[in-house]
Design an enzyme around this catalytic site. Structure first.
Site, PDB file in Angstrom:
ATOM      1  N   LYS A   1       0.842  -1.205   0.000  1.00 38.65           N
ATOM      2  CA  LYS A   1       0.000   0.000   0.000  1.00 38.65           C
ATOM      3  C   LYS A   1       0.875   1.252   0.000  1.00 38.65           C
ATOM      4  CE  LYS A   1      -3.931  -2.268   2.144  1.00 38.65           C
ATOM      5  NZ  LYS A   1      -4.604  -2.669   3.389  1.00 38.65           N
TER       6      LYS A   1
ATOM      7  N   GLN B   1      -4.933  -1.530   9.656  1.00 40.87           N
ATOM      8  CA  GLN B   1      -4.809  -2.840   9.010  1.00 40.87           C
ATOM      9  C   GLN B   1      -5.471  -3.919   9.880  1.00 40.87           C
ATOM     10  OE1 GLN B   1      -3.403  -3.357   5.860  1.00 40.87           O
ATOM     11  NE2 GLN B   1      -4.267  -5.395   6.138  1.00 40.87           N
TER      12      GLN B   1
ATOM     13  N   ASP C   1     -11.349   2.870   4.062  1.00 42.05           N
ATOM     14  CA  ASP C   1     -11.776   1.486   3.854  1.00 42.05           C
ATOM     15  C   ASP C   1     -13.299   1.391   3.732  1.00 42.05           C
ATOM     16  OD1 ASP C   1      -9.741  -0.364   3.557  1.00 42.05           O
ATOM     17  OD2 ASP C   1      -9.339  -0.532   5.716  1.00 42.05           O
TER      18      ASP C   1
END
Ligand code: NAP
Length: 296
Positions: free
Chosen positions: A54, A98, A121
């Protein structure tokens, strides 16, 4: 005739190029790069790999990434305090924690602490709610990537018979809502669905997000259907070699479908590209700079 392959890798590359241009325009207008804070708690090796890829993708697109690595035994109040600090940081447009989190940390509480405008997200209940009522918010990356591939292939989805297999909060459920919002006629299948073969046979669009190798048989697919395979399953073949397969029996499905995503190289590359998109969109909104989000 074999189904057309939907090339998610090529689509994702083109999307990343468009994002790179829009990120440069943002920097020229705002005097700073769009910025994503990535929080990694603990030392899960798979998560380490995701976080590294990422950060690299962000740098390649001309965006800033701020990494925060915290030990696995971080007390929850410390993690929540870090998130609160990132919520208030004007350089940070997006925050990604994460997952999965180490045991003892409450995922729901942690995600709920992220400012919904920075929740790139799209997992915060506020963003889930906005999607459910059809309001502008931030949509989870994988299903949004699937929708982009479907629109690219089929154009208008209005009235299409669509089936989503799986109802997780990160893939199946938001996927179904995106398709409803796109005026498709949507069925959601899950582990309690009776006669999956028959349900699959009716669908012009099948999105499989189950996590079971080749559970969807090629013979079930309606001729000409568009098949999006989200599943990523590692299997060991007869010769003891590991390989990745999707949730759809690819070789047989390809003989019947109109178009299908391969695994790997289909949905997988879209997820990070859409994360970049969501970060860019959050940055424009955060800075109050106009952006035609539909052109991305
Ligand atoms: P998940 O949370 O485990 O959800 C799986 C869903 O499949 C559940 O809703 C479950 O139903 C349903 N299911 C299980 N067995 C079934 C059966 N026999 N028939 C029909 N439905 C069944 O998984 P997920 O996080 O959504 O991920 C799904 C897959 O997508 C995994 O392979 C994952 O690795 C992959 N994935 C890929 C990407 C990408 O970037 N390409 C991103 C995310 C996930 P119940 O709700 O009834 O239990």
């Amino acid at each position: 005739m074999a189904a057309a392959l939907i090339d998610g890798k090529a689509f994702a590359e083109a999307l990343r190029a468009r994002i790179g241009r829009a990120a440069a325009a943002f920097e020229a207008a705002a005097g700073r790069k769009p910025g994503l804070a990535v929080v990694l708690v603990g030392e899960d090796p798979a998560s380490e790999v995701y976080v590294r890829s990422k950060s690299k993708a962000l740098a390649d697109a001309g965006m800033a990434s701020f990494e925060y690595r915290l030990p696995a035994d971080t007390p929850e109040p410390d993690l929540l305090a870090r998130i609160a600090q990132l919520n208030a940081d004007p350089q940070v447009d997006g925050i990604l924690v994460q997952l999965p989190l180490p045991e003892g940390l409450d995922e729901h509480r942690v995600i709920s602490t992220i400012d919904p405008e920075k929740d790139v997200d799209g997992f915060h209940v506020v963003n889930a709610g906005r999607l459910a009522v059809g309001e502008r918010g931030i949509v989870p990356c994988t299903p949004l990537g699937c929708l982009m591939l479907l629109r690219d292939r089929l154009g208008d989805l209005s009235g299409r018979e669509a089936l989503v297999i799986g109802r997780s909060n990160i893939v199946g459920r938001p996927m179904a809502q995106l398709l409803v919002n796109a005026d498709a006629t949507v069925t959601v299948a899950h582990s309690r669905t009776r006669n999956l073969a028959e349900v699959v046979g009716r669908a012009e669009i099948v999105v499989a997000a189950v996590g079971r190798p080749e559970i969807v048989k090629g013979a079930w697919i309606r001729p000409g259907a568009t098949v999006i395979d989200v599943g990523i399953n590692r299997i060991v073949d007869g010769e003891g070699k590991g390989r990745l397969v999707g949730d759809v029996e690819f070789a047989k499905a390809r003989e019947v479908a109109g178009a299908i995503t391969p695994v790997p190289g289909g949905v997988g590359p879209m997820t990070i590209a859409v994360l970049l998109r969501n970060t860019l969109v959050a940055a424009y909104r955060h800075a109050g700079i106009a952006l035609d989000e539909d052109t991305l």
